[in-house]
Motif scaffolding. Structure first.
Motif, PDB file in Angstrom:
ATOM      1  N   UNK A 144      37.708  63.933  24.967  1.00 37.19           N
ATOM      2  CA  UNK A 144      36.499  64.529  25.538  1.00 37.19           C
ATOM      3  C   UNK A 144      36.480  64.515  27.069  1.00 37.19           C
ATOM      4  N   UNK A 146      36.911  66.200  30.293  1.00 38.45           N
ATOM      5  CA  UNK A 146      37.115  67.609  30.632  1.00 38.45           C
ATOM      6  C   UNK A 146      38.413  67.753  31.444  1.00 38.45           C
ATOM      7  N   UNK A 148      39.543  70.058  33.310  1.00 34.73           N
ATOM      8  CA  UNK A 148      39.414  70.571  34.677  1.00 34.73           C
ATOM      9  C   UNK A 148      38.904  69.480  35.621  1.00 34.73           C
ATOM     10  N   UNK A 149      38.095  68.580  35.079  1.00 38.68           N
ATOM     11  CA  UNK A 149      37.621  67.467  35.904  1.00 38.68           C
ATOM     12  C   UNK A 149      38.793  66.518  36.200  1.00 38.68           C
ATOM     13  N   UNK A 153      39.992  65.504  39.913  1.00 37.14           N
ATOM     14  CA  UNK A 153      40.080  64.112  40.369  1.00 37.14           C
ATOM     15  C   UNK A 153      41.520  63.769  40.760  1.00 37.14           C
TER      16      UNK A 153
ATOM     17  N   UNK B 212      30.821  73.759  29.432  1.00 39.14           N
ATOM     18  CA  UNK B 212      31.120  73.307  30.788  1.00 39.14           C
ATOM     19  C   UNK B 212      32.286  74.116  31.366  1.00 39.14           C
ATOM     20  N   UNK B 232      30.548  71.197  39.037  1.00 36.12           N
ATOM     21  CA  UNK B 232      31.957  70.869  39.255  1.00 36.12           C
ATOM     22  C   UNK B 232      32.642  71.956  40.078  1.00 36.12           C
ATOM     23  N   UNK B 247      32.609  64.501  41.015  1.00 34.24           N
ATOM     24  CA  UNK B 247      32.982  63.317  40.228  1.00 34.24           C
ATOM     25  C   UNK B 247      31.875  62.967  39.229  1.00 34.24           C
ATOM     26  N   UNK B 250      31.421  65.562  36.397  1.00 30.48           N
ATOM     27  CA  UNK B 250      32.477  65.430  35.383  1.00 30.48           C
ATOM     28  C   UNK B 250      32.223  64.248  34.473  1.00 30.48           C
ATOM     29  N   UNK B 251      31.799  63.123  35.071  1.00 26.44           N
ATOM     30  CA  UNK B 251      31.495  61.945  34.255  1.00 26.44           C
ATOM     31  C   UNK B 251      30.354  62.233  33.294  1.00 26.44           C
ATOM     32  N   UNK B 253      29.574  65.137  31.960  1.00 26.82           N
ATOM     33  CA  UNK B 253      30.107  65.945  30.850  1.00 26.82           C
ATOM     34  C   UNK B 253      30.843  65.042  29.872  1.00 26.82           C
ATOM     35  N   UNK B 254      31.664  64.143  30.435  1.00 23.25           N
ATOM     36  CA  UNK B 254      32.448  63.236  29.592  1.00 23.25           C
ATOM     37  C   UNK B 254      31.538  62.371  28.713  1.00 23.25           C
TER      38      UNK B 254
END
Lengths: 317, 279
Positions: A144, A146, A148-149, A153, B212, B232, B247, B250-251, B253-254
């Protein structure tokens, strides 16, 4: 592999490809409102003459069935249409963007599937409540995150700790093999992690299943070593569900590649499709979707055959 | 069923953890207007790209908007879009799977072949194609996700529905002359509930990632809507100046996707161990 099995699968393949071609063909007709005016609308002034000209160029003035027949004949002759804005055959534009995406996907399959086998086999050796929970949470987190994230990073970290290392863009392998692979590291990492997480959990479960079978006890009784039991006897049987999952995962990778290409500025099919959407270049969108989906369908067909070859019981059903 | 659910919750720590994680995020999304967060649209130019601090717990973005507020409202956007999409997919795919299993024969073959065709497209690619037709917006993203997940629900529910349709109570209901609609609604559907609950949770987790991705590509929510994917892609442009918005988005979404996936996974084990075989 029995001949019947092959024929049935081949018939399935043809039916699905036919359905896919119909849906892709109908795409333009599903656009609400006047599709041609919308296509023109992005870049030029709309006049009735221009609309009529584009309509006849796209063949939209013919009856639907005839349009489909013409379009499909073209597809079989390698003519997927012409780009509205450049006037070049779309196959040329797709051809130029195909390799980065194909390379990215292929490397991700190799890394994701390749690492998941030893990782899953390794994880199968630890059992018990604590490791069950750890494996489960780790696998779901990997699945899970993402991609693209993860890409963003990782770019950030490289920029901070390894300044001067170029990780963005794309160089053809033939021009600069090392530079090509260097730029593939981060995208492949970002793209393959969810697959790795998913597959290694699957391998672990399948291994544990296999390890509890009678033939393992037999092998153990014959005095086979732990290594030989894990890698030779159990792993081989655990591979069967694994192969199907790899086939399905390729679909996720092809989709994920579109996003990851965007993050890493890779000029692949993802960029092509997004650009085509922005300028409403429908023939190009249509053709790209057709090419990617058809390859995915054929890959899965081959995986099915491979599956039946590994496990002959399947084709006898 | 709710008492059974409570009992299971008491038994299983992992499930409790997942349920708490999901409840927290869904609760935030639902109640955010009442909780006194800052206005997610309010731009304070004098406070652009601030790092996390006491005034803005997660900092501010390139337009001086509060990142925490935008994330919480982003949950709302994401859950609304994906919740509606998965519900629609469940309605369409579930009906198709149940009808195919109940009527068998040509109905089954025809419906499932149509599902095979939709299933043949890579998920994100089909979603992008649908949005190319409908035009980019949150609503298009919801339709796209609903269509993409329809064949998955149909395939997942057809198998267990086949088993139920063969059962003695369904055959009995047929024998005493119950109508097809009645059998499907009051015998088949209730027995599918545990499968539905598990799969809806897992597919919602996947849908959150798809939504997303679409917003990140500029094909979903439009600015200035607070959207996690959009945050993002906007945050990416000034990443070296301030990585915080990207950052944290993204967290977020996670955590959201992770919560639903873990919930479905834990539910699968506890709610009905037979599910593993039924799939």
């Amino acid at each position: 592999m029995s001949r019947n099995f092959l024929l049935i699968r081949l018939a399935d393949l043809i039916v699905v490809l036919f359905g896919v071609s119909v849906l892709v063909f109908l795409m333009i007709r599903f656009i609400p409102g006047d599709a041609v005016a919308i296509m023109l609308g992005a870049n030029t002034e709309i006049t009735p003459e221009r609309i009529a000209e584009l309509e006849s160029r796209l063949g939209l003035d013919l009856p639907v069935l005839q349009q489909y027949a013409l379009w499909l004949t073209g597809v079989f002759h390698g003519d997927l249409g012409t780009s509205i804005w450049t006037g070049r055959p779309v196959t040329q534009e797709i051809g130029a963007s195909l390799w980065p995406t194909a390379q990215l996907t292929l490397l991700s399959v190799i890394v994701g599937a390749g690492l998941s086998v030893p990782l899953g086999a390794f994880m199968a050796q630890s059992r018990g409540k604590g490791s069950e929970v750890a494996v489960r949470i780790g696998a779901i987190a990997g699945l899970t995150i993402p991609s693209f994230w993860l890409g963003i990073v990782s770019i950030l970290l490289v920029a901070k700790y390894l300044p001067g290392v170029s990780m963005l863009g794309y160089v053809p392998f033939s021009q600069d093999p090392l530079g090509n692979l260097q730029r593939m590291i981060l995208p492949v990492f970002a793209l393959s992690l969810p697959m790795l997480a998913n597959l290694s959990r699957l391998v672990r479960t399948a291994m544990l299943d296999a390890l509890s079978q009678d033939y393992i006890r037999t092998a153990r009784a014959k005095g086979a070593g732990r290594r030989r039991i894990v890698y030779h006897h159990a792993l081989r049987n655990a591979l069967i569900p694994f192969v199907t999952s790899v086939g399905v995962s390729i679909g996720y990778l092809l989709g994920g590649a579109i996003v990851v290409e965007q993050v890493f500025a890779i000029p692949g099919l993802g960029r092509l499709i997004l650009g085509a959407i922005a300028e409403r270049n429908y023939p190009l969108i249509q053709a790209s979707i057709l090419v990617v989906t058809a390859s995915f369908v054929v890959i899965n067909f081959l995986v099915d055959l491979l599956y039946a070859w590994i496990d002959p019981r399947i084709s006898r059903q | 069923m709710s008492t059974a659910l409570l009992h299971v919750l008491r038994q299983n720590r992992l499930l409790r953890f997942a349920a708490a994680l999901v409840a927290l995020q869904v609760g935030l999304a639902l109640l955010v207007p009442l909780l006194g967060f800052q206005d997610p649209y309010l731009q304070i130019m004098a406070q652009r790209i601030r790092p996390p601090g006491p005034e803005h717990l997660l900092g501010t973005d390139q337009l001086g908007r509060d990142v925490l507020a935008r994330i919480v409202y982003g949950y709302r956007t994401s859950l609304l879009t994906c919740g509606a999409a998965v519900a629609l997919a469940l309605l369409m795919g579930g009906s198709i799977g149940m009808l195919a299993a109940y009527y068998r024969g040509w109905t089954d073959r025809l419906l499932m072949r149509m599902m095979d065709v939709l299933f043949a497209f890579p998920i994100l690619l089909l979603a992008i194609g649908i949005i190319a037709v409908l035009g980019p917006s949150s609503l298009s993203a919801a339709y796209a996700i609903a269509i993409v997940y329809t064949p998955i629900f149909a395939r997942l529910l057809r198998g267990p529905a086949l088993v139920i349709c063969e059962s003695e109570y369904v055959q009995g209901a047929k024998a005493i002359g119950a109508s097809d609609a009645r059998i499907l609604a009051s015998h088949v559907l209730p027995n599918l509930m545990s499968v539905i609950l598990v799969q809806a949770s897992i597919l919602l987790s996947a849908a959150i990632l798809v939504e997303a991705s679409l917003s990140f590509l500029g094909l979903g929510a439009r600015p200035p809507t607070p959207s996690l994917g959009l945050m993002l892609s906007e945050g990416r442009n000034f990443l070296l100046l301030s990585p915080w918005p990207a950052v944290f988005a993204g967290l977020a979404i996670l955590f959201l996707s992770f919560g639903f996936n873990l919930l479905g996974d834990a539910l699968r084990d506890t709610l009905d161990p037979r599910l593993r075989r039924a799939e």
